[in-house]
Design a protein around this motif. Sequence first.
Motif, PDB file in Angstrom:
ATOM      1  N   ILE A  95       2.220 -39.118 -33.755  1.00 15.54           N
ATOM      2  CA  ILE A  95       2.570 -40.441 -34.250  1.00 15.54           C
ATOM      3  C   ILE A  95       2.414 -41.443 -33.110  1.00 15.54           C
ATOM      4  O   ILE A  95       2.757 -41.141 -31.958  1.00 15.54           O
ATOM      5  CB  ILE A  95       4.009 -40.437 -34.820  1.00 15.54           C
ATOM      6  N   PRO A  96       1.891 -42.615 -33.385  1.00 16.18           N
ATOM      7  CA  PRO A  96       1.790 -43.634 -32.327  1.00 16.18           C
ATOM      8  C   PRO A  96       3.193 -44.082 -31.875  1.00 16.18           C
ATOM      9  O   PRO A  96       4.143 -44.085 -32.656  1.00 16.18           O
ATOM     10  CB  PRO A  96       1.063 -44.798 -32.999  1.00 16.18           C
ATOM     11  N   ARG A 121       8.842 -46.223 -32.427  1.00 13.51           N
ATOM     12  CA  ARG A 121       9.865 -47.229 -32.095  1.00 13.51           C
ATOM     13  C   ARG A 121      10.322 -47.973 -33.344  1.00 13.51           C
ATOM     14  O   ARG A 121      11.509 -48.217 -33.532  1.00 13.51           O
ATOM     15  CB  ARG A 121       9.294 -48.248 -31.097  1.00 13.51           C
ATOM     16  N   HIS A 122       9.358 -48.327 -34.130  1.00 16.35           N
ATOM     17  CA  HIS A 122       9.687 -49.035 -35.377  1.00 16.35           C
ATOM     18  C   HIS A 122      10.593 -48.154 -36.262  1.00 16.35           C
ATOM     19  O   HIS A 122      11.584 -48.631 -36.825  1.00 16.35           O
ATOM     20  CB  HIS A 122       8.404 -49.406 -36.123  1.00 16.35           C
ATOM     21  N   GLY A 123      10.289 -46.882 -36.347  1.00 17.82           N
ATOM     22  CA  GLY A 123      11.106 -45.952 -37.142  1.00 17.82           C
ATOM     23  C   GLY A 123      12.510 -45.801 -36.570  1.00 17.82           C
ATOM     24  O   GLY A 123      13.500 -45.766 -37.318  1.00 17.82           O
ATOM     25  N   GLN A 124      12.579 -45.753 -35.214  1.00 19.96           N
ATOM     26  CA  GLN A 124      13.907 -45.628 -34.584  1.00 19.96           C
ATOM     27  C   GLN A 124      14.740 -46.887 -34.825  1.00 19.96           C
ATOM     28  O   GLN A 124      15.947 -46.814 -35.075  1.00 19.96           O
ATOM     29  CB  GLN A 124      13.759 -45.373 -33.071  1.00 19.96           C
ATOM     30  N   GLN A 125      14.101 -48.034 -34.750  1.00 26.63           N
ATOM     31  CA  GLN A 125      14.811 -49.297 -35.014  1.00 26.63           C
ATOM     32  C   GLN A 125      15.305 -49.335 -36.460  1.00 26.63           C
ATOM     33  O   GLN A 125      16.434 -49.751 -36.733  1.00 26.63           O
ATOM     34  CB  GLN A 125      13.883 -50.489 -34.741  1.00 26.63           C
ATOM     35  N   PHE A 126      14.478 -48.860 -37.357  1.00 26.90           N
ATOM     36  CA  PHE A 126      14.851 -48.807 -38.774  1.00 26.90           C
ATOM     37  C   PHE A 126      16.059 -47.885 -38.962  1.00 26.90           C
ATOM     38  O   PHE A 126      17.017 -48.228 -39.672  1.00 26.90           O
ATOM     39  CB  PHE A 126      13.658 -48.321 -39.599  1.00 26.90           C
TER      40      PHE A 126
END
Length: 148
Positions: free
Chosen positions: A61-62, A67-72
């Motif tokens: 995964i890029p 990061r976007h997933g962790q922020q979500f």
Amino acid sequence: MAYQYRFERVLTVKEREQKEAEDRYRDAVDSFEKMAQKLYELLKKKELMEDSQANQMQTGIPVQLLRHGQQFLTNIEKSISYQQKLVMDARSNMQRHEHRLMERNIEVRKYEKIREHDKKRYVAEQEQADREQMNELSIAQFMNRRSR
């Protein structure tokens, strides 16, 4: 003379209070269920997101998407925490209304029991009065026959 319950108005007021308590309790239960359902949906969403991320981690995964997933996930956890507080408040509100409803039920039941006992006493007194009246009539009839 027909039977008249001396606390009829009090019983009527208590029954009205009981109905109001039932309505409030029902509203509190509905509110609790809605809050709990929303919490369930958030938890389910978090679980699906975590599963999706775990699958993506195995295939690659890029970093930006990670990061976007962790922020979500962080945002969902904040929402879950807030929703848990709302559910606890709704639960305590529901329990408070349940307790009030039980008190109102006990009050109504108490006045119904009093009415039940009062009516039995009234019926017993009426039967006693009827028996005494019949005895007086029998005595008068006997005396009339004897005097002929």
